[in-house]
Design a protein around this motif. Sequence first.
Motif, PDB file in Angstrom:
ATOM      1  N   ASN A 558     -36.377  25.214  15.937  1.00 35.92           N
ATOM      2  CA  ASN A 558     -35.210  24.426  15.544  1.00 35.92           C
ATOM      3  C   ASN A 558     -34.765  23.576  16.720  1.00 35.92           C
ATOM      4  N   ALA A 559     -34.736  22.262  16.511  1.00 34.74           N
ATOM      5  CA  ALA A 559     -34.506  21.322  17.610  1.00 34.74           C
ATOM      6  C   ALA A 559     -33.048  21.202  18.011  1.00 34.74           C
ATOM      7  N   GLY A 560     -32.177  21.831  17.315  1.00 29.40           N
ATOM      8  CA  GLY A 560     -30.763  21.708  17.666  1.00 29.40           C
ATOM      9  C   GLY A 560     -30.060  20.803  16.690  1.00 29.40           C
ATOM     10  N   GLU A 561     -29.983  19.507  17.005  1.00 26.02           N
ATOM     11  CA  GLU A 561     -29.181  18.628  16.163  1.00 26.02           C
ATOM     12  C   GLU A 561     -29.696  17.193  16.227  1.00 26.02           C
ATOM     13  N   LEU A 562     -29.579  16.496  15.115  1.00 24.13           N
ATOM     14  CA  LEU A 562     -29.816  15.051  15.083  1.00 24.13           C
ATOM     15  C   LEU A 562     -28.778  14.423  14.171  1.00 24.13           C
ATOM     16  N   GLU A 563     -28.581  13.113  14.350  1.00 24.96           N
ATOM     17  CA  GLU A 563     -27.607  12.368  13.555  1.00 24.96           C
ATOM     18  C   GLU A 563     -28.252  11.096  13.026  1.00 24.96           C
ATOM     19  N   THR A 564     -27.831  10.704  11.840  1.00 31.57           N
ATOM     20  CA  THR A 564     -28.176   9.396  11.303  1.00 31.57           C
ATOM     21  C   THR A 564     -26.928   8.788  10.698  1.00 31.57           C
ATOM     22  N   ARG A 565     -26.712   7.531  10.998  1.00 29.16           N
ATOM     23  CA  ARG A 565     -25.526   6.843  10.491  1.00 29.16           C
ATOM     24  C   ARG A 565     -25.873   5.368  10.304  1.00 29.16           C
ATOM     25  N   GLY A 566     -25.166   4.716   9.400  1.00 32.09           N
ATOM     26  CA  GLY A 566     -25.465   3.309   9.177  1.00 32.09           C
ATOM     27  C   GLY A 566     -24.863   2.790   7.899  1.00 32.09           C
ATOM     28  N   ILE A 567     -25.421   1.673   7.441  1.00 32.92           N
ATOM     29  CA  ILE A 567     -24.940   1.006   6.235  1.00 32.92           C
ATOM     30  C   ILE A 567     -26.131   0.466   5.444  1.00 32.92           C
ATOM     31  N   GLU A 568     -26.021   0.522   4.124  1.00 30.26           N
ATOM     32  CA  GLU A 568     -27.001  -0.045   3.208  1.00 30.26           C
ATOM     33  C   GLU A 568     -26.286  -1.013   2.275  1.00 30.26           C
ATOM     34  N   ILE A 569     -26.858  -2.180   2.097  1.00 27.26           N
ATOM     35  CA  ILE A 569     -26.287  -3.186   1.210  1.00 27.26           C
ATOM     36  C   ILE A 569     -27.377  -3.678   0.272  1.00 27.26           C
ATOM     37  N   GLU A 570     -27.062  -3.719  -1.005  1.00 30.31           N
ATOM     38  CA  GLU A 570     -28.012  -4.175  -2.020  1.00 30.31           C
ATOM     39  C   GLU A 570     -27.310  -5.168  -2.939  1.00 30.31           C
ATOM     40  N   VAL A 571     -27.949  -6.317  -3.144  1.00 29.69           N
ATOM     41  CA  VAL A 571     -27.341  -7.401  -3.909  1.00 29.69           C
ATOM     42  C   VAL A 571     -28.335  -7.918  -4.935  1.00 29.69           C
ATOM     43  N   SER A 572     -27.857  -8.163  -6.160  1.00 27.19           N
ATOM     44  CA  SER A 572     -28.630  -8.849  -7.189  1.00 27.19           C
ATOM     45  C   SER A 572     -27.752  -9.950  -7.764  1.00 27.19           C
ATOM     46  N   ALA A 573     -28.344 -11.114  -8.002  1.00 32.80           N
ATOM     47  CA  ALA A 573     -27.568 -12.240  -8.511  1.00 32.80           C
ATOM     48  C   ALA A 573     -28.375 -13.025  -9.515  1.00 32.80           C
ATOM     49  N   GLN A 574     -27.673 -13.557 -10.525  1.00 40.44           N
ATOM     50  CA  GLN A 574     -28.268 -14.412 -11.542  1.00 40.44           C
ATOM     51  C   GLN A 574     -27.516 -15.749 -11.534  1.00 40.44           C
ATOM     52  N   PRO A 575     -27.826 -16.632 -10.584  1.00 38.21           N
ATOM     53  CA  PRO A 575     -27.090 -17.898 -10.489  1.00 38.21           C
ATOM     54  C   PRO A 575     -27.232 -18.766 -11.731  1.00 38.21           C
ATOM     55  N   SER A 576     -28.402 -18.709 -12.391  1.00 36.60           N
ATOM     56  CA  SER A 576     -28.624 -19.475 -13.603  1.00 36.60           C
ATOM     57  C   SER A 576     -29.556 -18.685 -14.499  1.00 36.60           C
ATOM     58  N   ALA A 577     -29.776 -19.200 -15.696  1.00 37.22           N
ATOM     59  CA  ALA A 577     -30.639 -18.495 -16.633  1.00 37.22           C
ATOM     60  C   ALA A 577     -32.067 -18.397 -16.129  1.00 37.22           C
ATOM     61  N   ASN A 578     -32.462 -19.295 -15.215  1.00 37.67           N
ATOM     62  CA  ASN A 578     -33.852 -19.351 -14.774  1.00 37.67           C
ATOM     63  C   ASN A 578     -34.088 -18.810 -13.373  1.00 37.67           C
ATOM     64  N   LEU A 579     -33.037 -18.448 -12.671  1.00 37.10           N
ATOM     65  CA  LEU A 579     -33.185 -18.029 -11.270  1.00 37.10           C
ATOM     66  C   LEU A 579     -32.565 -16.664 -11.043  1.00 37.10           C
ATOM     67  N   MET A 580     -33.317 -15.804 -10.383  1.00 38.45           N
ATOM     68  CA  MET A 580     -32.828 -14.482 -10.018  1.00 38.45           C
ATOM     69  C   MET A 580     -33.034 -14.268  -8.534  1.00 38.45           C
ATOM     70  N   LEU A 581     -32.009 -13.758  -7.859  1.00 38.55           N
ATOM     71  CA  LEU A 581     -32.062 -13.471  -6.434  1.00 38.55           C
ATOM     72  C   LEU A 581     -31.747 -12.001  -6.206  1.00 38.55           C
ATOM     73  N   MET A 582     -32.478 -11.411  -5.279  1.00 42.11           N
ATOM     74  CA  MET A 582     -32.285  -9.999  -4.957  1.00 42.11           C
ATOM     75  C   MET A 582     -32.425  -9.799  -3.461  1.00 42.11           C
ATOM     76  N   GLY A 583     -31.524  -9.062  -2.863  1.00 40.38           N
ATOM     77  CA  GLY A 583     -31.583  -8.860  -1.427  1.00 40.38           C
ATOM     78  C   GLY A 583     -31.134  -7.473  -1.027  1.00 40.38           C
ATOM     79  N   SER A 584     -31.544  -7.068   0.156  1.00 38.59           N
ATOM     80  CA  SER A 584     -31.148  -5.763   0.683  1.00 38.59           C
ATOM     81  C   SER A 584     -31.091  -5.818   2.194  1.00 38.59           C
ATOM     82  N   LEU A 585     -30.287  -4.948   2.752  1.00 37.88           N
ATOM     83  CA  LEU A 585     -30.203  -4.798   4.201  1.00 37.88           C
ATOM     84  C   LEU A 585     -29.827  -3.362   4.512  1.00 37.88           C
ATOM     85  N   ALA A 586     -30.495  -2.805   5.497  1.00 42.84           N
ATOM     86  CA  ALA A 586     -30.161  -1.453   5.951  1.00 42.84           C
ATOM     87  C   ALA A 586     -30.110  -1.450   7.475  1.00 42.84           C
TER      88      ALA A 586
END
Length: 737
Positions: A558-586
């Motif tokens: 057992n190594a003792g301890e570790l930490e993970t922290r941060g932010i996740e962002i996920e976006v989907s958009a339909q600007p028009s009937a013919n265009l779809m945009l999708m993005g993510s960031l972590a």
Amino acid sequence: MKKSPLKYFPAALLAGAAVGAHSQALEEVVVTAQKREQSMQDVPISVAAVSGAELESRNINEISDLSRVVAGFSFGEGTSDAGRNILVRGVGTQTFSRGVEQSVGTVVDGVVASSVASSLLDMSDVARVEVLRGPQGMLFGKNASAGMLNIVTRNPTAEFEAGIGASYADANEIKLNGFVSGPLLGDSVQGRLSLYSNQRDGIIENEYPGGEDFNDRDEWGGRGKLLIQASDDLDVLLAMVHSEREHNCCVAPSRFVNPGSIADIENIPTGPENDKITEVETSPGSTELDQYSAELNYQLGSSTLTSITAYTESEIYSNSRAAGLPRTLLPINEGDSDIEQFTQELRLTSPGGATIDYVAGLYYFKKDMSREFDRTIDFYGLGVVPVPGVLGSTLINDFTFSNESYAAFGQATWNATDTFRLSLGARYNHEEVEVDQVIDNLPGTIPEAPAGRSQASETDDDVSYRVIAEFDIAEDAMLYASAARGYKGPGANTLASGASTPKPIVDPEIPYAYELGIKSQWLDNRLRLNAALFHTTFEDFQTSVSDGQVPPTFFLDNAGELETRGIEIEVSAQPSANLMLMGSLAYIDAEFTDYTGAACYPGQSEAQGCIGDVQDLSGKDMPNSPDLTASLTARYFIPFASLPFDGFVQGTYFYQDEVQYDTRNGPDSIGDAYNTVDAAVGLEARDGRYSVQLFVKNLTDEFYVTGQTAANATGSGTHFLAYEYQRRVGISAQLNF
């Protein structure tokens, strides 16, 4: 009714959203992350969903490729399937011991995968893939301390359906799949059969005369399902799965050699973008899986009683002899594992919509594993003797391991008001772990580990919990906050140190997780924004540590301890009937906060922190965890009014920050940042009967690595390469009946 021409790309890159060709609104995404069908926007945990149609559109059927689709999901390479691992939010299993459960679990149709290798098999005929971030176990079978990969395959249909798909790409990559589904005995019995085959030449060229190329792909499998409507209140789903994979895998070409080393003397290929080796040996490996399951759903009043019974057999073989040299270093490096697993789950689920909604159940898990491992080292391969055939070191490591688990679990949600909900979940777990290991060496050779026998067993009882509060801040926007204590049971040391370890079974791994998130839809459901802030601390993290001797011996501890922290962002958009945009960031910061006694990296001096052949990694990075990843996908639909089909163009940009690939945190194992662009253009029939596309992966021909090591025993530093480490062009087609 006209079907959407986006039928084969209905999922947003991260949110799994679908959209009709003439609609300005994103479609609802249904997931089962809380063991009931819910809109993803109503689930108060961080979960990403990718539809099977999106996987088909992207020509993805390997779990490792999800790192480009799901924020915070990464994949650790290894010299065999069993040596790879899945990471979520920068945390995954950090030991080769086979007696340790995975920190990120995999569940397929409600059944826990029996091993890492079997969980990496082809994702065929998939309805969707859900990635649950953070500790899981309240509602899923086996506990997973860092996350869960939940794969749901397609079920039989009431109407006849059939389809075939094929693709061809560089390196003779050929993927074939097909399915047939429909009624067998009227409305009471329905069936589905799906088959797949994937083949690819080795992508690492071997310059040794007559030598085999490495890192190929050769696998096939099938799944059969039978859905029986036994009565108005009872349905039975029977399933059988068979999968096989064989490959010559997994070699990492050299990017540098130390002067005077064996690798230098043999003048092997090397360089920062090297993709060639000179190898006299091979590294065959295979994985075979058979699984049988029965799921019963019975309407007990207004609630549903579910029973899932499953039996799994898997065989995993590897003989990783390749050392990147035109001389034999490892005449034998052979491991053969047999795994049997039985699981039984009983679950009662309320219908939903009441003041109190609940899920409660019982779970039983039993896994038995046996493994035989033999390794010999030829000193000629290390340059110690002038002639080959001098076996200077041997190791025999045979063991049996068993894990039996009983659990009771439940989660209740109090719908206090129209805008506020409070959920409480708890799980009681009883674990029993046993290991019986024999270490031996051939007479007259230098022992790699002390010979002897280790027999140990341990039981553990634990209660984990989760508390979630939700508040609707707008009609289509919800804030949630959660606190959870997870659990991963005791782990057994099956490494070569097993007969001499002071601690053959290590303590459970305990995560404490806190999360604050938002699920929201705006602009008449044309914009979807989901985000989560998280902080998780792992106590008694299970990993391999060094004893500080020369050469070092590795133990499970057992190594003792570790930490993970941060932010996740996920976006989907339909600007028009013919265009779809999708993005993510972590953005993820994952580090050891208490890890003494870790192995030193090669060449590390005392001034650099290597004291007594061990170092303190407290404050250092977790491996395979880039700080920043981001992606953006755009898809544009092109209508052809006078033709029976429409067109589309699609592009994806992906960026990954530099990353430390080695637990030891050496400077030679840091991979550079990189970015790639994938593109596709295609046609799709308006009635959904057929589609065809021309695709390019890594359009800009950006060289990148998926793993990197410091100099090994032969004096060579290596890097792992994915199939798309260079530009790959292909064509795919789907025909539905």
